[in-house]
Each structure stands twice: as C-alpha cells, then as structure tokens.
Design a protein around this motif. Structure first.
Motif, short mmCIF file in Angstrom:
data_model
loop_
_atom_site.label_atom_id
_atom_site.label_comp_id
_atom_site.label_asym_id
_atom_site.label_seq_id
_atom_site.Cartn_x
_atom_site.Cartn_y
_atom_site.Cartn_z
N ASP A 1 -4.91 6.93 16.06
CA ASP A 1 -6.02 6.06 16.44
C ASP A 1 -5.68 4.60 16.11
O ASP A 1 -4.77 4.32 15.32
CB ASP A 1 -7.26 6.51 15.66
CG ASP A 1 -8.54 6.09 16.37
OD1 ASP A 1 -8.46 5.31 17.33
OD2 ASP A 1 -9.61 6.56 15.96
N VAL A 2 -6.43 3.72 16.72
CA VAL A 2 -6.29 2.30 16.43
C VAL A 2 -6.37 2.08 14.93
O VAL A 2 -7.28 2.57 14.28
CB VAL A 2 -7.47 1.53 17.07
CG1 VAL A 2 -7.30 0.05 16.88
CG2 VAL A 2 -7.61 1.89 18.51
N PRO B 1 -6.03 4.64 7.03
CA PRO B 1 -5.79 4.24 5.64
C PRO B 1 -7.12 4.12 4.91
O PRO B 1 -8.14 3.79 5.53
CB PRO B 1 -5.10 2.89 5.76
CG PRO B 1 -4.48 2.89 7.11
CD PRO B 1 -5.40 3.70 7.97
N PHE C 1 0.86 -1.19 0.00
CA PHE C 1 0.00 0.00 0.00
C PHE C 1 0.90 1.24 0.00
O PHE C 1 2.10 1.13 0.24
CB PHE C 1 -0.91 0.01 1.23
CG PHE C 1 -0.19 -0.28 2.53
CD1 PHE C 1 0.60 0.68 3.13
CD2 PHE C 1 -0.30 -1.54 3.14
CE1 PHE C 1 1.25 0.42 4.32
CE2 PHE C 1 0.36 -1.81 4.32
CZ PHE C 1 1.14 -0.83 4.92
N LEU D 1 1.63 5.06 1.70
CA LEU D 1 1.41 5.67 3.01
C LEU D 1 0.37 6.78 2.93
O LEU D 1 0.25 7.45 1.90
CB LEU D 1 2.73 6.24 3.53
CG LEU D 1 3.84 5.21 3.73
CD1 LEU D 1 5.14 5.90 4.10
CD2 LEU D 1 3.44 4.20 4.80
N ARG E 1 -11.41 1.58 4.82
CA ARG E 1 -11.95 0.98 6.04
C ARG E 1 -13.42 1.34 6.16
O ARG E 1 -13.81 2.46 5.88
CB ARG E 1 -11.23 1.54 7.29
CG ARG E 1 -9.74 1.36 7.28
CD ARG E 1 -9.35 0.06 7.97
NE ARG E 1 -7.94 -0.23 7.74
CZ ARG E 1 -6.96 0.21 8.50
NH1 ARG E 1 -7.23 0.97 9.54
NH2 ARG E 1 -5.72 -0.10 8.23
N LYS F 1 0.59 2.94 12.76
CA LYS F 1 1.78 3.44 13.44
C LYS F 1 2.97 2.51 13.25
O LYS F 1 4.12 2.94 13.26
CB LYS F 1 1.49 3.62 14.94
CG LYS F 1 0.44 4.66 15.23
CD LYS F 1 0.24 4.88 16.72
CE LYS F 1 -0.48 3.73 17.41
NZ LYS F 1 -1.87 3.54 16.95
N TRP G 1 8.21 -7.92 6.97
CA TRP G 1 8.66 -6.75 6.22
C TRP G 1 10.17 -6.74 6.00
O TRP G 1 10.66 -6.38 4.94
CB TRP G 1 8.29 -5.46 6.96
CG TRP G 1 6.84 -5.11 6.94
CD1 TRP G 1 5.93 -5.46 5.99
CD2 TRP G 1 6.14 -4.32 7.90
NE1 TRP G 1 4.70 -4.93 6.30
CE2 TRP G 1 4.79 -4.23 7.47
CE3 TRP G 1 6.49 -3.68 9.09
CZ2 TRP G 1 3.82 -3.53 8.17
CZ3 TRP G 1 5.54 -2.97 9.78
CH2 TRP G 1 4.21 -2.90 9.34
P1 ADP Z 1 -1.91 0.85 14.74
O1 ADP Z 1 -1.71 2.31 14.48
O2 ADP Z 1 -3.18 0.58 15.44
O3 ADP Z 1 -0.72 0.23 15.38
P2 ADP Z 1 -1.18 -0.84 12.56
O4 ADP Z 1 0.19 -0.30 12.41
O5 ADP Z 1 -1.30 -2.17 13.23
O6 ADP Z 1 -2.10 0.21 13.30
O7 ADP Z 1 -1.87 -0.87 11.15
C1 ADP Z 1 -3.11 -1.45 10.95
C2 ADP Z 1 -3.18 -2.15 9.62
O8 ADP Z 1 -3.17 -1.18 8.56
C3 ADP Z 1 -2.02 -3.06 9.34
O9 ADP Z 1 -2.52 -4.19 8.69
C4 ADP Z 1 -1.15 -2.25 8.44
O10 ADP Z 1 -0.34 -3.07 7.63
C5 ADP Z 1 -2.17 -1.49 7.63
N1 ADP Z 1 -1.71 -0.22 7.07
C6 ADP Z 1 -0.83 0.64 7.63
N2 ADP Z 1 -0.68 1.73 6.86
C7 ADP Z 1 -1.49 1.56 5.79
C8 ADP Z 1 -1.77 2.34 4.61
N3 ADP Z 1 -1.18 3.51 4.42
N4 ADP Z 1 -2.65 1.84 3.73
C9 ADP Z 1 -3.24 0.64 3.94
N5 ADP Z 1 -3.01 -0.15 4.99
C10 ADP Z 1 -2.15 0.31 5.93
#
Ligand code: ADP
Ligand code: MG
Length: 701
Positions: free
Chosen positions: A306-307, A461, A276, A278, A464, A311, A349
C-alpha cells in the motif's frame, strides 16, 4: 455449408468467408471487431437474448419485459398530442395493452380494425393509461393456423456498423451447422476428467447453447455471465491465459542471470544508518528478493504494498545487493517528479556509503547526456535512477544486474520483456523487481501476473494515523479555503490538488496556475508554491525541496504529485474534481498525507451533479483507508482492465472472461492449468493458440 472443400480444416483456420453468404464486405466489417475465422464467430457470444419462445398473458407482463403477446384489437385511434400517433388498444382477455406507433401508414391503420388478431413482440413501457408497446413487431393471425413460436431464445449480438442482427443470426446458424457436421473442427482440449471434476460441459455443447439457448433457459444467469455454458468458455480462456504465462515463466528459467552473491557490507551499514527499523513484512520481502537475486536465473518479482508501506527501502536493499556484487542497477519511475524523489532518497541514504547515483531523463540533451551515457557504458556508474528514458536504444549498460520498476501497473508484459533486452553481460539478463501500490487481491494478482513471483508488504510502519476524509461540493470552496488557513496557522502544511475535466496536461497546468493566484489573494499570509508538469525539472525540484523544508505552507499541484512524494508534516489535502479520478489514483494522492504522527485530513471537493457511480466511489474513499479494500471496490466499480492498467496496454483483453466477475473461478483455473502442464503437455500449445493466438508466442522470455 462450405463453399469449397475445406473439410479437413479446423474452424480456427476456416475463414469466415467460407460460410455461404458471407462476402468480402461483411468479412471486412467483421475484421474490425476481430472476427476473421469461423471459430472467432462462434466465440463472439450474444450479450442478451429475447424470449420469443412463449406467449405471455398480458396480465403477467412486467415493466421492461420484452415479450410476445397474442391479442385482439379493441379500438384504433389517431391521437393528436404533442406527437401524432396511432394508438391501438388490444386485449387477450387477461388484460389491456396499448400499441403505439409514431410512424404509420393509412394502409396500416386500415388493417388494424377491431377484432383482428395479432401476435406482437415488443418492450413493455409505461404509458398514460397503463402498459404500452412502442412500435412492436407484429403479424396478423388469420384463420386457425397458428404460426409456431421460436424454439430457442433469440440471440442479440454485440455488433458493428452495417451488421444487422438478422445477419448475425444467419451467419451463426451456418457456423453452428458446420460445427454439427464436423464436430472435430472445434476440438475439445480440456481433458475429460478435469471437465468432470470442475463440472464443465463440453465445448461444442456450450457454444451451441449460448448461441441458441433452448426455451426455458435461465436468462438471468446468462445475463450475469455465470451460466454453466459461459463458465465453460471462461474457464478454458482463463486456463489458456494461465498456461501462456506459465510458459513464459518456464522459458525464463532457461535464461541465465548473474548470481548477485557478494558480501553484505553495504547492506549492513545501510540498515544501521536507517532512523527506523524495518517492519516484519518489509523484512520478509527483502529476504525473498535477496534469495532470488542469488540465483543464476532471472528474478521476476512483483512487490505489492500500500501507499506508504515502505517499498523504497526494500528497493534500496536490493540495489545494494547488486552493487556489492559489482553489477549496475537501473531504477525506473513512471514520472520525472517521482524519479527525482527517488534520486533524493537514494542520495540521502547511499551517498554516505560511497555509492553514487546518476539521474537520467529525456530532458537531458547533448553533451550532458553523452557524458551520462558514457559513464553507464563504461560501468563506472553503478546506480542510475530515471524514467522510461533509461531504456532508449542509445542507453547501454556494461553490466546491468537488476532493473527496478516503480509503480508497475503502467507497464505491461511486453514492456517488461523489452527491458530484459538491456541485459548485456555475456547473454545474461538482469533481474527484475517491479513495485506497485495497487494492491489487488492475491488470487487476482496470481492470475494477472502469473509470470511473476509475488511479495506483499501488508502492514504500514508504526505510528501512522489514518487520514480522515470528507466529501464536499465545490460550492463550499470558501469553507475549504478557511480550513487551509486554519491548518497552516497550526504550522501544518497542505496540498491543493487541481485535476481537470479535459485530459490535457496544458489545461491542467493552467488551472493549477490560476488556482495558485486565487489562493494567493485569499490567503495572503501563506507561503504558496506551485508544481505542475510543465515546469522545468530544476524548478519542480526546488519547489518540492522548499515544501519539504517547510519554507512553503501550501503546495498547489497537479496530479504530478500522485506518487511517491513524501512530506510528513503535510496533514491536509484538498482534491478538486475527485470524481474524475479512479479510486486507486485518489488513494495514491491521499497517501501524500497521513505520513507523520499528526492527524491528517483529506477534502474531496466535487462538482455537481454527481453520477451514481462517482457518488459511490467517493463514499468508498470517505469510508476506508485500506488500499486492499479500495482496490477491490475499484475493481467492482471500474473493472479489471482499468485497475490493472491493461486497458491502455491492450493486454489481457479477454474475449469472454472478466477477471472481476470470474474471480471465484481463479483458484480452480490455476489448479487445472497445473494439471494440464504436467499431464497433458501436448494440449498447452493448442489451448494457448486458440485463446491468445500467436500474439504472445513470439515473446522469447
Ligand atoms: P511507498 O511504499 O509508498 O513507496 P515509501 O517507500 O515512500 O512508501 O515510504 C514511506 C515513508 O515511510 C518514507 O518516509 C520512508 O522513509 C518511511 N518508512 C519506510 N519504512 C519504514 C519503517 N519500517 N518505519 C518507519 N518509517 C518507514
Ligand atoms: Mg513509492
């Protein structure tokens, strides 16, 4: 007023026992609630007041009032009901009132004959025939000589066992007299022009007012804590807090950190490999962090998002920057499960880029642990993920350049500082990135975390769909189980989260086990897995993996899955006893669904009866998916200490200020603190000393 000659001492170093009548016994009691100097006593403010300054006509009494009335006895009877009581009917010409006594002597009854004039003070309650006062304080008025009413409102102090309100009043009388006698003993540190700009009364006047408000003072404002006199003290306390954190920040600038200034080959390859692109705010945060890491001063940055805002990717990019520069990175998560999840993401990754990742938890023992530690100490390993175990004494890094802490609200300032000690490269300390999904309002964050810089990811992102939340009583359990059946029949996956009344992990795990068995009987066609805190790490790992790979339909879990767990095909979550959890925690849990494109649902299944506060909290969850909104409500409903997680760490325990109530002041407080730092540097130390004490002083940043 003083027992001995201590006239040149400030009240902040005058022990409470210097006041006449305060002996060692009371001093000990007061010490229990943190009052040991006269200044402490003066900052121990009443939490409410009684108005004994005026006599209120009976006709204008309202239910719940505490008031003084002046009345004449009309009749006195003993009432033989469920409880024998003495009923004295009185009147002042404007209305009738009953005085009710459950405990009384014959002499008392005899004295309350018809025609006797009384002055009474009590709380107005509803009785069978109208308003009553139960066990009022009263005295007879004889002759024409009227006893004087009080001149100021009567203070009621928060107290501790063995300390009567009369004692508090006597002590504060003496302390106020001492203040009057020696005004310099409580110096004014806020510059006069700032007091004018922000309309703040002077300190001694504010203190005097709050202990003895004059007749007619605005009680409603005092009760709310927003009276100008209270505002004055709150303002100074918040300024002191701000100054103390600013000092930390300044001192940090004097410490060296490695400038992580390498080339970008890994980061570029990593970005290309992501499925994806950013979001704008992820990119912005990444730039802010990259800029900090290039400096030879330690970064201390809080990343709020947010969740599900993504991050972890941001953290991975920061980690790669350190690895590229030849430094080690430690990523600490609050739970083992979450650290495993990070391990898995990072391995997916980064292994293809040739970056190996170690995993260190407290469960690794003996030879295995020694081996891991050796690899960290030699510097052979670049990236390590783990729990707090990462920062035990025997863990030594060769060249630690960056520490990343996930879900910061569980770690306090002191712990943040302790982590810094792990820096080991010739006196340099590592950079720190702290991530949190508790998105508190910006002004509040800038105050609570004034020692940190702030980056915010404020968008999710794309793609959702918001989670739909319903709130149901536990009596609807059968319907809820049918819902799970239906969702799984559509090839979706579901979580069933067990939380418990008792705060015991063991019991919570047992409940989850029992639930898994029960659901297994009811839903024989489903493949059901179970995770809880008592499973071995490898067991948890394999269950999670099976769920992720859709080998399980339903995952029964405890709150161990609260943070981080990421399975986009899961679209239904049932949470039992949601009323036990804070909003932030519920929002975190619910964040496990709604991660894919299908519409997701969350069922909050509560036990009856529900308290008014719990009902309100669940309604907030039903109505909103917005982490910032939920955090704001959480602050209102639970207070800042709970939400920031500082209640547990004992930090930011304000004496008078309340970050939620006083939010409107925070901007002005920051401005004022900046002026003081710049133009009145000699006042910084006394202000910090007065409100925060030496506690914070020996943290060397
Ligand atoms: P949190 O901020 O709650 O820690 P995560 O880092 O776990 O969130 O990310 C949540 C999900 O979104 C993961 O599956 C991650 O790979 C995905 N993700 C992160 N950034 C993007 C993006 N820019 N576009 C689509 N999916 C993303
Ligand atoms: Mg996360």
């Amino acid at each position: 007023m003083l027992k001995s000659a201590q006239s040149d001492l400030g009240l902040d170093v005058t022990p409470i026992t210097a006041l006449k009548g305060v002996g060692p016994r009371n001093a000990e009691r007061l010490a229990r609630i943190g009052v040991s100097t006269v200044q402490d006593l003066l900052f121990h403010l009443p939490f409410r007041y009684q108005d004994r300054t005026r006599i209120v006509p009976v006709r204008s009494l309202c239910l719940g009032d505490q008031a003084v009335v002046e009345v004449v006895v009309e009749s006195t009877d003993i009432h033989l009901g469920r409880r024998r009581s003495l009923l004295v009917r009185v009147s002042d010409g404007s209305g009738l009132l009953v005085l009710r006594f459950f405990h009384f002597s014959a002499a008392q009854k005899a004295a309350l004959t018809v025609g006797v004039r009384l002055r009474c003070f009590g709380e107005v309650r509803n009785g069978p025939t109208g308003f009553e006062m139960i066990h009022p304080e009263y005295s007879r008025i004889d002759g024409h000589e009227l006893p004087a009413t009080e001149e100021s409102l009567t203070p009621i102090y928060p107290t501790t066992e063995g300390m009567h309100q009369l004692t508090w009043r006597a002590m504060t009388d003496k302390a106020l007299a001492l203040l009057e006698e020696r005004p310099q003993s409580l110096p004014e540190w806020l510059p006069e022009h700032l007091r004018r700009v922000y309309r703040l009364p002077d300190l001694s006047a504010a203190v005097r007012y709050l202990h003895r408000p004059p007749a007619g003072a605005l009680q409603a404002k005092l009760l709310e804590g927003v009276h100008p006199a209270q505002r004055r003290l709150v303002f100074e306390e918040l300024v002191a807090h701000q100054l103390s954190l600013s000092q930390l920040r300044q001192r940090r600038r004097l410490v060296a950190a490695p400038a992580l200034n390498g080339k970008k080959p890994l980061r570029q390859r990593f970005l290309k490999s992501l499925p994806f692109s950013l979001t704008g705010s992820q990119q912005f945060a990444i730039e802010e962090i990259a800029g900090d890491l290039k400096q030879n001063r330690p970064m201390m940055r809080l990343l709020q998002g947010d969740v599900g805002s993504g991050k972890t990717v941001v953290a991975a990019l920061a980690a790669l920057q350190a690895v590229e520069a030849g430094y080690q990175v430690a990523l600490m998560a609050p739970t083992e499960l979450l650290s495993e999840q990070h391990l898995r993401s990072f391995r997916t990754w980064l292994l293809p880029l040739g970056v190996d990742i170690l995993w260190l938890t407290s469960r690794q023992k003996g030879k295995a642990r020694e081996l891991l530690l050796a690899r960290l100490e030699s510097g052979e390993a670049g990236l390590v993920v783990g729990t707090q175990a990462l920062f035990q004494d025997d863990v030594v890094f060769r060249k630690l350049g960056l520490v990343i802490i996930d879900e910061q609200h569980r770690f306090g300032v002191h712990q943040r500082m302790a982590l810094r000690e792990k820096g080991s490269d010739g006196g340099k300390v590592p950079h720190q990135l702290i991530m949190t999904a508790t998105p508190i309002p910006r002004t509040l964050a800038m105050t609570a975390y004034a020692d940190l810089d702030l980056s915010v990811i404020d968008e999710l992102p794309p793609g959702r769909t918001p989670v739909t939340t319903v709130v149901l009583p536990a009596s609807r359990r059968m319907d809820v189980i049918e819902r799970v059946r239906a969702a799984c029949a559509l090839q979706r996956q579901a979580y069933w989260v067990c939380t418990l009344i008792e705060e015991s992990e063991a019991l919570e795990c047992e409940a989850a086990e029992a639930t898994a068995v029960q659901l297994g009987e009811m839903l024989p066609e489903l493949r059901i897995g179970l995770v809880h805190g008592r499973l071995k790490a490898s067991e948890k790992e394999s269950v999670m993996l099976a769920f992720q790979q859709r080998e399980l339909d339903l995952l029964v879990a405890t709150t161990v899955i609260e943070v981080g767990v990421d399975v986009p095909n899961a679209s239904l979550m049932i949470i039992e006893n949601p009323e036990r959890l804070g909003l932030a925690q519920l929002h975190q849990l619910r964040g496990r669904v709604g991660r894919g494109a299908v519409e997701s649902h969350c069922v909050l299944m509560y036990q009856t009866p529900l308290s008014a506060n719990a009902r309100q909290r669940l309604a907030v969850m039903r109505e909103s998916n917005d982490g910032f909104f939920i955090a704001r409500k959480d602050l209102e409903l639970r207070g800042a200490g709970e939400v920031l997680g500082t209640r547990q760490t004992g930090e930011m325990q304000f004496r008078i200020a309340d970050l939620v109530r006083d939010q409107a002041l925070l901007d002005e407080v920051r401005q004022a603190a900046a002026v003081i730092l710049e133009r009145y540097p000699d006042r910084v130390a006394p202000l910090v000393q007065r409100w925060i004490g030496i506690r914070e002083q020996y943290i060397d940043a």
